[in-house]
Scaffold this active site. Structure first.
Site, PDB file in Angstrom:
ATOM      1  N   THR A 292      18.436  15.249  15.390  1.00 30.60           N
ATOM      2  CA  THR A 292      18.636  16.688  15.128  1.00 30.60           C
ATOM      3  C   THR A 292      19.263  17.300  16.374  1.00 30.60           C
ATOM      4  OG1 THR A 292      16.324  17.111  15.725  1.00 30.60           O
ATOM      5  CG2 THR A 292      16.833  16.937  13.386  1.00 30.60           C
TER       6      THR A 292
ATOM      7  N   LYS B  65      13.522  10.039  16.597  1.00 27.42           N
ATOM      8  CA  LYS B  65      14.223  11.285  16.913  1.00 27.42           C
ATOM      9  C   LYS B  65      13.180  12.250  17.457  1.00 27.42           C
ATOM     10  CE  LYS B  65      14.248  14.793  15.137  1.00 27.42           C
ATOM     11  NZ  LYS B  65      13.464  16.097  15.080  1.00 27.42           N
TER      12      LYS B  65
ATOM     13  N   THR C  54       7.269  16.377  18.134  1.00 23.32           N
ATOM     14  CA  THR C  54       8.032  16.536  16.898  1.00 23.32           C
ATOM     15  C   THR C  54       8.960  15.412  16.839  1.00 23.32           C
ATOM     16  OG1 THR C  54       8.129  18.818  16.742  1.00 23.32           O
ATOM     17  CG2 THR C  54       9.832  17.701  15.666  1.00 23.32           C
TER      18      THR C  54
ATOM     19  N   GLU D  52      14.761  19.272  24.977  1.00 22.09           N
ATOM     20  CA  GLU D  52      15.744  20.355  24.925  1.00 22.09           C
ATOM     21  C   GLU D  52      15.800  21.160  26.218  1.00 22.09           C
ATOM     22  OE1 GLU D  52      14.138  22.289  21.566  1.00 22.09           O
ATOM     23  OE2 GLU D  52      15.261  21.101  20.117  1.00 22.09           O
TER      24      GLU D  52
ATOM     25  N   ASN E  93      16.292  27.267  21.932  1.00 20.96           N
ATOM     26  CA  ASN E  93      15.249  27.563  20.961  1.00 20.96           C
ATOM     27  C   ASN E  93      15.236  29.012  20.496  1.00 20.96           C
ATOM     28  OD1 ASN E  93      13.773  25.027  20.491  1.00 20.96           O
ATOM     29  ND2 ASN E  93      13.656  25.083  22.726  1.00 20.96           N
TER      30      ASN E  93
END
Lengths: 391, 391
Positions: free
Chosen positions: B151, B173, B184, B264, B386
């Site tokens: 993703t 992932k 996640t 991220e 985010n």
């Protein structure tokens, strides 16, 4: 005039030189009586600053005659030497007040510090500041005192509540590390109402519980949080306990909302209201879980109506802490019923996140209790301000 | 070749059109046997996506023949219709595999989804993608399968472990929302070792406990986290339980570290090691409290050696969860003994926070147990990425 609005209090705020900026950094509030009732509520962090250890002892007997506060250094993680510095400060305040003819014992002088953790205070600078503060004590000193306790605050936080013949005044600092048990904050609340020590303690604890302790700006709990309440009894009026409680909670709520609005780098003030929980504590747990989701808070900053991040945060609360059926949750974001029965509700594009105030309502359908936790969004400026604090 | 490295597996990764970017978005991994042993570990979030509900059932009997994964939509908070979509997907996979002459029941097809919460999947697009995936199944399909589950990942995460005549392969992932119970993340691990269902379940649970569950990138726990282990037994070798456990934990650790490095917006990978705790759980609680301090994480981003934020986070852990004396803590930051006996230690200016790897050691002086939690710094890019995910 904040803490000097109620009768029987004088205050000062001066520049000692603790802050590199040259701004005011030492505040002093003195109770002139006739009563010297006091109570305190402190951080629930197990790592506490020296002034917290000291001030807990000071108010344990329900009495305090003065409170001295410094910004420019937290005096936390400073070991036995740091505690000695706090003790020395209290003794210095008492001596200086005694020299003015006031009968103040060092054990009745509360001390609060705020600033960087892990650095000793420059004591000669601080003690000279104490002398200057004592020399400038004045019946209208509340405003400069409020200014002197600011750290990254952009504005001074003050409040006044007018009772029937009596009043409450307050000042606070705090603009980050706002989390339960409590915000990183120092707060002094004064009143000229006649109250006894037990009432002061109960009323302050209850007022803090639903105001400061429901602020959760960034989930971080400070080592120095202190709220001190002092009563001079100088009004001669004795409100009923419920009347005083209502007023004190209102004053604390007013200050707490000012802290929220001034949180470091925040662009949104977010109220997370959980309804129909099995207990107030369960509602609070759920609201706090959402208030601590960085993904949710970053989405609000980006005005992204990503409500999935709300229910995924709700789901992290253990069942024994908050019983609810995870398949029947409802969520409203600024009035839009975006999540119905844990599924897709009204179109997320209807949600307007432009206003500063954001209103989240989460219905657990499990009971009748409600709680609200207030937080802020997670912004570029939050990261920026907190990435270079000590250096 | 990741999941197709062990013998007995074929895989595919194709573009169905679920992602606006046109990148690959459907992956399929099929076990060709001779054994079809499987186990799963899932998010501990109470709000779970439809595919999690489904896949828990699939692996409950210790068997799975295939796993289909899609990016481009989490199928979470989608209600009964969302569950029906998952069911339909599994039936479609089974039918397509049956058409190839494979004896696969829908109840043995695990389903994983990742992407935005609160949106139905476009089923006709997904099912056409399933057909394309089945048509392109290949013994060297592991690499494209790993690509299809990405993703916001910047790189595909894969691993291979070579045993003595047998091997383990894995793909995952995950690049945010990394938190216990788990990151996640979706992860598929394959092996051609001969193991039985009970061993698979125990080994997977233990491997996840000290790897994926010790990642806490941003404290956020997803609705979709799934780790599936499948064994084909095709090597004919049966390693000892401890040998297999060691290998599986090593493979999971390798993938977990890849997730950490790709979190991220992160600029630092932070290992928080708590030593001399009364129990491993107590050590983990303390490490996790530090890993969730936004103030600490922002300071690391700013290369600010503000160690006070470490001990103030340590102090937030309740005493019944981690007994220690708050006045005798020691903290090392990248080897510098910055906090001694909860007071000022070596000069903070000695700390070098330029390297990406940051090593925090916290000595509780309370027992003999140790745990490490891995996290990332809180950066401008984290907030940026985010703040606009769904829009």
């Amino acid at each position: 005039m904040t803490v000097t609005h109620p009768r029987g209090f004088i205050a000062a705020g001066i520049t000692a030189g603790l802050k590199a900026s040259g701004k005011k950094d030492v505040a002093l509030v003195v109770n002139e009586g006739p009563t010297f009732v006091a109570a305190g509520v402190f951080t629930s962090n197990r790592v506490v600053a020296a002034p917290v250890v000291w001030t807990r002892q000071v108010v344990a007997d329900g009495r305090a005659d003065a409170v001295v506060l410094n910004s420019g250094g937290a005096n936390a993680a400073t070991g036995p030497e740091g505690f000695l510095d706090t003790h020395t400060t209290a003794e210095h305040v008492a001596s200086a007040l005694q020299a003015q003819g006031r009968d103040v014992s060092p054990g009745d002088v509360a001390v609060c510090s705020t600033g960087l953790i892990g650095m000793r205070l420059p004591m000669s600078t601080l003690l000279a500041g104490v002398d200057a503060a004592v020399a400038s004590l004045a019946p209208d000193g509340g405003a400069v005192a409020a200014e002197a306790i600011m750290t990254t605050d952009s504005v001074a936080k003050t409040t006044v509540f007018e009772g029937d013949g009596w009043s409450i005044g307050g000042m606070a600092k705090g603009a980050g590390m706002l989390a339960p048990g409590m915000a990183t904050m120092l707060c002094v609340i004064t009143t000229d109402a006649i109250i006894d020590p037990a009432q002061a303690r109960l009323a302050l604890t209850e007022a803090v519980r639903t105001t400061f302790n429901r602020l959760d700006s960034d989930g971080c709990m400070s080592t120095n949080d202190t709220v001190v309440l002092m009563s001079s009894g100088a009004s001669g009026f004795q409100p009923s306990p419920s009347e005083f409680q209502t007023a004190l909670t209102a004053a604390a709520h007013d200050i707490a909302q000012q802290l929220l609005r001034d949180a470091e780098g925040a662009e949104h003030d977010i109220a997370i209201r959980v309804v129909n929980a099995t207990s107030e504590l369960a509602a609070e747990k759920v609201a706090r879980a959402v208030s601590r989701s960085n993904l949710f808070k970053a989405a609000i900053f980006g005005k992204d109506p990503n409500w999935g991040r709300i229910i995924s945060a709700v789901g992290t609360v253990p069942e024994d802490e908050a019983p609810f059926n995870a398949e029947t949750l409802d969520v409203w974001v600024n009035g839009v019923h975006a999540c119905k029965a844990s599924g897709v509700g009204e179109d997320r594009s209807l949600i307007d996140l432009n206003p500063r105030a954001v209103d989240i309502v989460i219905d657990l359908h499990a009971g009748e209790a409600t709680a609200t936790v207030w937080t802020n969004d997670l912004t570029h400026d939050y990261v920026h301000e907190n990435s270079a604090y000590s250096t």
